[in-house]
Enzyme design. Structure first.
Site: not given
Ligand code: EPU
Length: 306
Positions: A181, A230, A300
């Site tokens: 990022r 995010c 971010e």
């Molecule tokens: N989770 C929770 N509670 C929540 C949200 C997530 O427990 O409210 C848990 C989910 O169950 C999962 C884990 O956290 O086990 C990861 O969640 P998710 O798959 O939604 O991915 P993320 O790591 O939260 C990242 C990127 C997103 C991208 C998604 C999909 C970052 C900060 N975020 O989110 O990117 O769309 O993966 O691959 O790296 C962005 O950059 O703006 C963004 C949204």
């Protein structure tokens, strides 16, 4: 230079026939951000061509004015007092040129979803995970956007940048430092276009992956709501959304800014939220997560303005 003098000088410069584009003074940035938050920019310019863009860059340098390039405004929080300087929107630069079967040249202002649609139509693989990400190619590169294990940096060949003197230079992607990022461009430079290399694949497979990722995104993220994606980066080995949920922050609200119940790392502007409220909520969440887990959350989103 005083604001009134600067505006007068800019009005003169931008009324010359050699400048092609639109200029607005005191433009509310909330009109240009996905959060619908942000005070006025002193000057907001949409150049129509490269020579007008170079003109703006040189003028900003001469006037020692702050110059901020704007992509889709989908990953930024602009403060309530606005931006004391010139915001330049690259929205007029949006062509997509095909160089050969797998090599594409894209302008910075092209919506990233246009590139995804192109890859889907042509059966090209490499960026399927970026489906549903709002904003422009330039913005995606500037923040090395990624999702579902895909990152824009993986398909980049080279970048055309304009430096603060207004000169254009081509950089091999290997010469640019792109991380999680973040992208470290030479100071003060603006992305104007990029070379992208994808790979041939079965169009049906590409489509299936794109549709699958989109369905996953719809299930796990509050798409369609007013957010900036995010808010915090994922700390090493952790997930910010998970930590925010475990710290019982989901549904927390300051004014009109509310933490999504769908995904804890998305803050939603429910009506007339302000940057001040957004920043307060960020502080509250970061404090709770730090107290509970000893982990420091880092923004971010890009926070800009006075
Ligand atoms: N989770 C929770 N509670 C929540 C949200 C997530 O427990 O409210 C848990 C989910 O169950 C999962 C884990 O956290 O086990 C990861 O969640 P998710 O798959 O939604 O991915 P993320 O790591 O939260 C990242 C990127 C997103 C991208 C998604 C999909 C970052 C900060 N975020 O989110 O990117 O769309 O993966 O691959 O790296 C962005 O950059 O703006 C963004 C949204």
């Amino acid at each position: 230079m005083k604001q009134i003098e600067m505006n007068k000088e800019l009005r003169e410069i931008f009324s010359q026939p050699s400048f092609r584009g639109r200029v607005r003074f005191n433009e509310p940035m909330r009109l240009h951000t996905s959060l619908r938050i942000g005070g006025p920019a002193d000057v907001f310019v949409i150049p129509d061509d490269i020579s007008s863009l170079r003109h703006i860059i040189r003028t900003a340098k001469e006037l020692k004015a702050l110059l901020i390039p704007l992509g889709g405004g989908s990953n930024i929080l602009v403060k309530d007092k606005g931006i004391h300087g010139i915001v330049v929107s690259l929205r007029a630069f949006k062509s997509l040129g095909v160089e050969d079967e797998t090599t594409i040249s894209v302008d910075a202002g092209l919506p990233i979803q246009r590139l995804i649609a192109f890859s889907k139509n042509k059966g090209l693989t490499g960026i399927e995970g970026l489906v549903g990400i709002p904003g422009t190619v330039g913005g995606a590169i500037a923040g090395n956007s990624g999702a579902f294990g895909y990152e824009i940096k993986d398909v980049l060949l080279d970048l055309s940048l304009i430096n603060k003197r207004g000169d254009i230079a081509l950089y091999d992607v290997g010469d640019i430092d792109l991380g999680y990022r973040e992208t470290h461009l030479p100071e003060g430079s603006i992305i104007v276009s990029a070379g992208v290399r994808l790979k041939k694949d079965d169009p049906v497979d590409v489509s299936k992956r794109i549709e699958g990722f989109f369905a996953e995104r719809k299930k796990t993220q509050p798409i369609g709501e007013r957010s900036a994606g995010c808010v915090f980066k994922n700390p090493k080995g952790e997930k910010a959304g998970r930590l925010i949920e475990l710290a019982s922050c989901k549904g927390m609200r300051v004014g009109d800014i509310e933490i999504s119940r769908v995904h804890g790392n998305f803050f939603i502007n429910r009506a007339k939220g302000t940057a001040e409220q957004f920043l307060k909520l960020m502080d509250m969440v970061a404090l709770r997560v730090r107290r509970r887990f000893g982990i420091v959350l880092e923004p971010e989103i890009r926070i800009i303005g006075c």
